[in-house]
Write an enzyme that holds these catalytic residues in place. Structure first.
Site, PDB file in Angstrom:
ATOM      1  N   LYS A 183      -7.129   5.489   2.494  1.00 33.05           N
ATOM      2  CA  LYS A 183      -6.967   4.056   2.710  1.00 33.05           C
ATOM      3  C   LYS A 183      -6.178   3.397   1.590  1.00 33.05           C
ATOM      4  CE  LYS A 183     -10.288   2.532   5.926  1.00 33.05           C
ATOM      5  NZ  LYS A 183     -11.609   2.107   6.197  1.00 33.05           N
ATOM      6  N   ARG A 184      -6.458   3.864   0.392  1.00 34.67           N
ATOM      7  CA  ARG A 184      -5.797   3.345  -0.803  1.00 34.67           C
ATOM      8  C   ARG A 184      -4.269   3.454  -0.684  1.00 34.67           C
ATOM      9  NH1 ARG A 184      -4.802   6.732  -5.291  1.00 34.67           N
ATOM     10  NH2 ARG A 184      -5.896   8.420  -4.236  1.00 34.67           N
TER      11      ARG A 184
END
Ligand code: GLU
Length: 484
Positions: A242-243
């Site tokens: 996600k980062r």
């Protein structure tokens, strides 16, 4: 179906959103099919009842529709085909290509524990492969009687030839004791029944391909071609999370305000290339796409690059389309519904605004000053600028503008130039405070275009508001009543 027609499919499991890697897999399947004049099918792999959800299915369909990866025919739902999957398992059983296994869960746990202790690979040991002493009324699974010697080679269209020894593959379960199919069985049966000729998917499925091929061969079905695409990694080379931007495509649309054609163009370039071309239209992609140009190494997701591609498509986008796309954001920003006059202003301001907006969010916020209700808010820099501007200069400008016969960028500019000259100041010394007064900021699209778009009444009203503020600041005591 003609024998030579290409059929691809995108087969997402609806256990989460349509993420960026899935969208790229869909795109490659879509383009490959369109390039060959074939079909692109969609299958929702919802056999995992515990993890599949309706919202995930909706998000996948919505994401594909937004990206305009339009699939052919009806969506195939895998769970609905469970009876057909069971039928094929029983057919294999009848033909001797599969067998009943009565091993209990405890037994299999003990087998695995022993293998672990002996540092052996954990595989089903075939204990029921050659038995026929079936206990009555006991549950059993159906396992594939897989070849135990030799090897399988897949000529992968992306990875090249990949070989696995059959000894490394055990007799996998096809049908569980409750009669439900396993994922491996369902995929093979569905691909066959849908006439899929090319299986294009992430290389995390390469290991599955060998088992699936063993099943296909037992069934004597035509073998599809395989293309396993390297996964997408983050800019730092680590697996995409996600980062790094491994978000649902809806986040690119909503939270980031991107255009679908920009996301598509960026995904296309992620792992595939056509010379040095960066901006590639859909039509060009369909004409050029080929699996041989898909790279074997993992590609790196680069948000900056995606943003710059998006900026390109923003500038190229049609003004009316942009107005429609930003309208909900603009309404949220100004806190009221847009009327016909507002749309007209937005439409006229787009050509200038879109040159500077990297995404729809920025485009929407950069347009708000046009539509704000007086007195418009002033940012700090605008306030400071007005505080250091002679009131007389702005007030003279207001008078000159009020007397103009025609109201246009050219007439207002001419009046401003004449006043600057007469007052012995540079045009910028007048234009900057004017900009602060009419836009509430020190940066904006061309001042005189803005003034023309706003019209005479609104422009003069905003200058009056600025003058009133300046006067209050100059004589705080005279306006004590206002403050109380
Ligand atoms: N349902 C699988 C997934 O979402 C894809 C299976 C396949 O493409 O064969 O990863």
């Amino acid at each position: 179906m003609g024998a030579s027609q290409v059929v691809t499919r995108f087969a997402p499991s609806p256990t989460g959103f349509l993420h960026i890697g899935g969208a790229r897999t869909a795109l490659f399947n879509y383009l490959f099919a369109r390039h060959h004049g074939g079909k692109f099918l969609l299958r929702i792999e919802d056999t995992d009842r515990a993890r599949s959800t309706e919202p995930a299915i909706a998000a996948i369909l919505d994401g594909l529709t937004w990206l305009d990866f339009n699939w052919d025919g009806e969506v195939v739902y895998q769970f609905a085909r469970a009876a057909r999957h069971a039928e094929v398992a029983n057919q294999l059983l009848a033909a001797g290509h599969a067998y009943r296994c009565y091993a209990t869960a405890e037994e299999l746990d003990a087998m695995r524990a022993a293998q672990r202790a002996a540092k052996l690979p954990m595989r089903y040991d075939g204990r029921w492969r050659d038995r026929a002493d079936w206990p009555a009324d006991q549950p059993f699974v159906i396992r594939l009687r897989a070849p135990q010697t030799g090897s399988v080679t897949i000529d992968d269209l992306v990875q090249g030839p990949v070989t696995v020894a059959n000894a490394e593959l055990d007799d996998m379960v096809l049908l569980r004791s409750d009669g439900t199919p396993t994922y491996m069985l369902a995929v093979v049966v569905d691909d066959h029944d849908m006439g899929v000729t090319h299986v294009i998917r992430g290389d995390d499925h390469l290991n599955n391909a060998f088992r699936q091929l063993a099943l296909i061969r037992a069934l004597e079905w035509p073998e599809p071609a395989y293309a396993h695409i390297p996964l997408i990694h983050g800019a730092d080379g680590a697996k995409l999370s996600k980062r790094h931007g491994a978000l649902g495509v809806d986040a690119y649309r909503d939270a980031m305000g991107m255009l679908p054609e920009a996301v598509e163009n960026y995904l296309l370039r992620l792992g595939w290339g056509h010379g040095d071309d960066e901006i590639i239209s859909r039509a060009e992609a369909v004409a050029w796409f080929d699996l041989s140009a898909v790279g074997r190494g993992p590609s790196r997701f680069d948000m900056k690059k995606l943003e710059s591609v998006n900026g390109h498509y923003m500038r190229a986008a049609d003004d009316s389309r942009l107005v429609a796309l930003i309208s909900p954001r603009v309404e949220a920003g100004i806190g009221r519904a847009l009327g016909a006059a507002d749309h007209d202003i937005l439409q006229r301001s787009m050509a200038e605004l879109k040159k500077r907006a990297p995404n729809l969010n920025d485009l929407a916020s950069s347009s708000l000053f046009y539509l704000r209700t007086r007195p418009i808010p002033m940012d700090d820099a605008a306030q400071r600028l007005l505080a250091s501007t002679p009131i007389a200069l702005l007030s003279q400008a207001r008078q000159q503008f009020a007397g103009l016969e025609d109201w246009s960028a050219a007439t207002v500019e001419a009046a401003a130039r004449a006043l600057a000259e007469a007052s012995g100041v540079k045009l910028g010394q007048l234009a900057q405070p004017l900009r602060a007064a009419v836009t509430g900021a020190t940066q904006s699209p061309g001042l005189f275009e803005v003034v023309e778009t706003l019209g005479r009444d609104e422009t003069l009203g905003r200058i009056d508001d600025a003058l009133a503020t300046m006067q209050r600041a100059a004589h705080p005591d005279a306006h004590q009543a206002d403050v109380d």
